[in-house]
Design a protein around this motif. Structure first.
Motif, short mmCIF file in Angstrom:
data_model
loop_
_atom_site.label_atom_id
_atom_site.label_comp_id
_atom_site.label_asym_id
_atom_site.label_seq_id
_atom_site.Cartn_x
_atom_site.Cartn_y
_atom_site.Cartn_z
N ALA A 178 0.84 -1.20 0.00
CA ALA A 178 0.00 0.00 0.00
C ALA A 178 0.87 1.24 0.00
O ALA A 178 2.04 1.20 0.36
CB ALA A 178 -0.90 0.00 1.22
N ASP A 179 0.28 2.32 -0.40
CA ASP A 179 1.01 3.57 -0.57
C ASP A 179 0.13 4.69 -0.05
O ASP A 179 -0.34 5.52 -0.80
CB ASP A 179 1.28 3.75 -2.07
N PRO A 180 -0.13 4.71 1.26
CA PRO A 180 -1.16 5.62 1.76
C PRO A 180 -0.76 7.08 1.66
O PRO A 180 0.37 7.45 1.96
CB PRO A 180 -1.33 5.20 3.23
N ARG A 181 -1.70 7.89 1.20
CA ARG A 181 -1.50 9.34 1.12
C ARG A 181 -2.77 10.02 1.59
O ARG A 181 -3.86 9.60 1.22
CB ARG A 181 -1.28 9.76 -0.34
N PRO A 182 -2.64 11.08 2.38
CA PRO A 182 -3.85 11.81 2.78
C PRO A 182 -4.39 12.64 1.63
O PRO A 182 -3.67 12.91 0.66
CB PRO A 182 -3.35 12.72 3.91
N ASP A 183 -5.65 13.07 1.73
CA ASP A 183 -6.22 13.96 0.75
C ASP A 183 -5.47 15.29 0.77
O ASP A 183 -4.72 15.58 1.70
CB ASP A 183 -7.72 14.20 1.03
N TRP A 184 -5.73 16.11 -0.23
CA TRP A 184 -4.89 17.31 -0.42
C TRP A 184 -4.84 18.19 0.82
O TRP A 184 -3.83 18.81 1.11
CB TRP A 184 -5.37 18.11 -1.62
N TYR A 185 -5.95 18.23 1.60
CA TYR A 185 -5.96 19.19 2.70
C TYR A 185 -5.08 18.79 3.87
O TYR A 185 -4.87 19.57 4.78
CB TYR A 185 -7.39 19.49 3.20
N PHE A 186 -4.56 17.57 3.85
CA PHE A 186 -3.62 17.20 4.91
C PHE A 186 -2.22 16.93 4.37
O PHE A 186 -1.34 16.49 5.10
CB PHE A 186 -4.12 15.98 5.68
N ARG A 187 -2.01 17.20 3.07
CA ARG A 187 -0.69 16.94 2.49
C ARG A 187 0.40 17.77 3.14
O ARG A 187 1.55 17.37 3.24
CB ARG A 187 -0.72 17.21 0.98
N TRP A 188 0.04 18.99 3.56
CA TRP A 188 1.06 19.85 4.18
C TRP A 188 1.60 19.20 5.44
O TRP A 188 2.79 19.24 5.73
CB TRP A 188 0.46 21.23 4.51
N TYR A 189 0.72 18.55 6.18
CA TYR A 189 1.15 17.92 7.42
C TYR A 189 1.97 16.67 7.13
O TYR A 189 2.97 16.39 7.80
CB TYR A 189 -0.08 17.57 8.27
N TYR A 190 1.52 15.94 6.09
CA TYR A 190 2.25 14.77 5.64
C TYR A 190 3.69 15.15 5.29
O TYR A 190 4.64 14.43 5.62
CB TYR A 190 1.51 14.18 4.43
N ALA A 191 3.84 16.32 4.62
CA ALA A 191 5.18 16.80 4.27
C ALA A 191 5.93 17.25 5.52
O ALA A 191 7.12 16.99 5.68
CB ALA A 191 5.09 17.94 3.27
#
Lengths: 199, 472
Positions: free
Chosen positions: B291-304
């Protein structure tokens, strides 16, 4: 409950104080004005206290079963179970393979969610180690890369050596391990759940 | 017709609406809000109320077909997409509406912050608004995982690990969130209830309170430099300002709000029509680890953000930073309840907004195209690419691919970009240096001690030297 009641009545009182020239109203016309009428004071105070404490009591009574129900996962004992994942011969020495097994508590409606995976490594003839598949950083699934002999995480570039220790990236600690045992030639993993992994 | 009119009159009379309606229709607003172009900065809140209603309508439709059981949720979403009339469109509207709500919530908050509208006497407007923002984000988060595809399921796991880091009560929070020890039969129903019952009720309640406060405290007048808020005089000044201006909310200011709401609706529907429903992605399976989990765009900043932060600051960024931001938001109007409102007199506030937008944009950019993830889908170099390479270099290329070097390093344009491009590495380092670095490892480079034999190492170096053009 009580606090909001106070603030609601506090507002008009403040206004009243700021305009003392306001003409006196009919007694009892405004709420809280009861304090000015001597015969009613005790009775009203009692009734106010009664209603408020009854409300609080009812609120607490309704809340107890709800809170208890919602918190039940915390309040009960943690279920665990030993799950067979294969025979000793299934796993060559020095190999790392994915094994899947049912959670300690496998609800029939959970479907796939009742299953968990682990990375099982056979270190020697006798010794097995089972690693959690959750990266110790934020819990993404690590995959075993046989060629590189590394566990790699797809989220933030974390990597772990074959013994679970951190090789690269942001993970703060090694991969968590599950208890493993061998009984009558069968390899068993203890299904303990993710919370127990946090040490 | 006459009967209808009579019924209407009867309802109006018996429901005692007259005083309330009169109050609403004659509610005054600052003249500038109603009669100047500045009024367009005062339309976002109305759009948020509308979007919430849109989410309730679309969501209540979706809830009729969604099966909140882990075994079937994904299939029920597929069924909505493929079989149900307008199912795909309804899902698309719900997703785009949610995105619009997150976006506009931040726009609305930024406007209120910049115009200093959170100051006395509107502190509670801001605090209730901050609570609404938290709830909107919670809705976005729970909504994403109700999609119950691979991303959704791993989002639950990540969320659980995340709250597990909370001080003192981490493990308990984790159990409450998962409904048990693992992601299992009790997990999805919890998130479903939060998303469909508890959070919407809280939002509705707080939103009513929020709008009530806007009504009671009045819409803030556009700020003027040199006119600071003074608690002793502000309320009287505001009342005079509104009375002198003579502008009313209905319809002097309301028309702008409705025009903006209509535009929002058209954009949401248009985008929904164009991009279609969001997922569900690959079928969920906690035992499928590719799997390659990624949050939706609105949480990408936090993911980064959780990648970019220094390792020692783990706890700080993961736990204390979100908590501190939340507390700061709630405390803002208490700490800065008086004084200048005009942005021109509040350079630090403007700077803060600029930095936040810049930081958010940069992090989202990183998060949308993360360079730090291993490129698992990379392929071995083709025959053409290796044309003319000696045998040792060819074998080296195969080793470079098979041993995972290529996940993070590029050679001649092929491979991941986490680590440095190694095409020219042998021009920078001697073969011995390359070998030592590879075996011992560097900061973010695993040690290949025991993985590569000396012989393999030689061939790897041969490949790199050939790639650098040293052995042609």
């Amino acid at each position: 409950m009580d606090a909001s009641d106070e603030s609601a009545t506090g507002q008009p009182r403040e206004e009243k104080g700021s305009s003392p020239s306001r003409p006196p109203k009919e007694p009892g016309a405004e709420c809280g004005g009861g304090a000015e009428i001597a015969p009613d004071t005790d009775r009203r105070r009692f009734l106010q206290k009664l209603t408020l404490s009854l409300s609080g009591f009812m609120g607490a009574l309704v809340a107890i079963p709800w809170v208890g129900f919602v918190l039940s996962p915390v309040l009960r004992d943690t279920p665990t179970a030993w799950r067979a994942v294969g025979t000793v011969e299934d796993f060559p020495v020095q190999s790392t393979v994915k094994v899947t097994y049912f959670d300690a508590e496998a609800h029939p409606w959970a479907g796939f969610a009742a299953e968990t995976a682990a990375w099982l490594r056979r270190e020697s003839e006798e010794d097995f180690v089972a690693f959690s598949t959750y990266c110790s950083h934020v819990g993404c699934p690590v995959r075993w890369e046989e060629g590189a002999r590394l566990f790699m995480c797809p989220c933030h570039g974390g990597a772990f050596y074959e013994d679970g220790s951190v090789a690269a990236g942001p993970p703060p600690q090694p991969l968590a391990q599950y208890p493993v045992r061998v009984r009558d030639g069968t390899v068993e993993i203890q299904a303990v759940g993710v919370t127990a992994q946090r040490g | 017709m006459r009967t209808l009119e009579k019924l209407g009159r009867w309802l109006y009379d018996r429901s005692r609406l007259a005083p309330l309606v009169r109050k609403l229709l004659t509610h005054g607003v600052p003249a500038e809000v109603a009669r100047s172009r500045k009024g367009w900065f005062y339309v976002f809140g109305q759009a948020l109320v509308f979007l919430f209603l849109l989410q309730v309508v679309t969501g209540s439709g979706l809830a009729m077909a969604y099966v909140p059981a882990p075994a079937f949720a994904w299939d029920s979403l597929r069924y909505m997409n493929e079989e149900m009339f307008l199912g795909a469109f309804l899902r698309a509207v719900h997703f785009v509406g949610a995105s619009a709500m997150v976006l506009l919530a931040f726009v609305h908050m930024t406007r209120v912050f910049l115009t200093g509208s959170f100051k006395f006497p509107r502190e509670l407007n801001w605090i209730s608004g901050a609570l609404l923002l938290f709830l909107v984000l919670a809705m976005a988060f729970t909504g994403q995982l109700l999609r119950w595809d691979q991303d959704g399921v791993w989002t639950v796991m990540v969320a659980a690990q995340f709250v597990g880091r909370a001080p003192f009560v981490g493990e308990q929070l984790m159990q409450i969130l998962l409904g048990g020890e693992t992601l299992g039969g009790a997990t999805l129903t919890r998130f479903f209830t939060l998303h469909v019952v508890i959070f919407p009720l809280l939002i509705a309640g707080i939103m009513v309170f929020h709008v009530y406060l806007v009504f009671q405290n009045g819409i803030s007048e556009p700020p003027r430099a040199g006119r600071p808020v003074d608690k002793a005089t502000y309320r009287d000044e505001y009342r005079e300002l509104v009375e002198e201006g003579g502008a009313r909310h209905w319809p002097d200011a309301a028309w702008r709000e409705l025009v903006f709401v209509a535009a929002t609706l058209l954009v949401v529907f248009g985008l929904a029509w164009m991009i279609g429903p969001q997922g569900p992605g690959p079928a969920p399976d906690p035992t499928a680890l590719e799997a390659d989990p990624r949050p939706d765009w609105y949480f990408r900043w936090y993911y980064a953000l959780i990648w970019l932060k220094p390792q020692a600051l783990d706890e700080l960024v993961l736990v204390w930073f979100p908590l501190a931001v939340g507390v700061a938001l709630l405390a803002l109007p208490i700490l800065f309840g008086e004084g200048e409102r005009a942005p021109s007199r509040r350079p630090w506030a403007v700077l803060l907004v600029a930095m936040t937008v810049l930081g958010w944009g940069t992090l989202t950019g990183f998060g949308l195209r993360p360079h730090w993830v291993p490129l698992f889908e990379t392929t071995a170099p083709s025959e053409e690419a290796l044309e003319g390479a000696p045998a040792a270099a060819r074998e080296g290329a195969q080793i470079f691919f098979e041993r995972g070097c290529q996940y993070c390093h590029q050679v001649q344009g092929l491979g991941g970009i986490y680590g440095p491009d190694l095409t020219m590495v042998t021009r920078r380092m001697s073969p011995e240096e390359v070998a030592v670095r590879t075996v011992i490892g560097v900061r973010n480079m695993p040690a290949y001690y025991g993985v590569l034999t000396a012989d393999e190492m030689d061939r790897l170096v041969a490949y790199l030297r050939w790639a650098a053009g040293e052995e042609r």
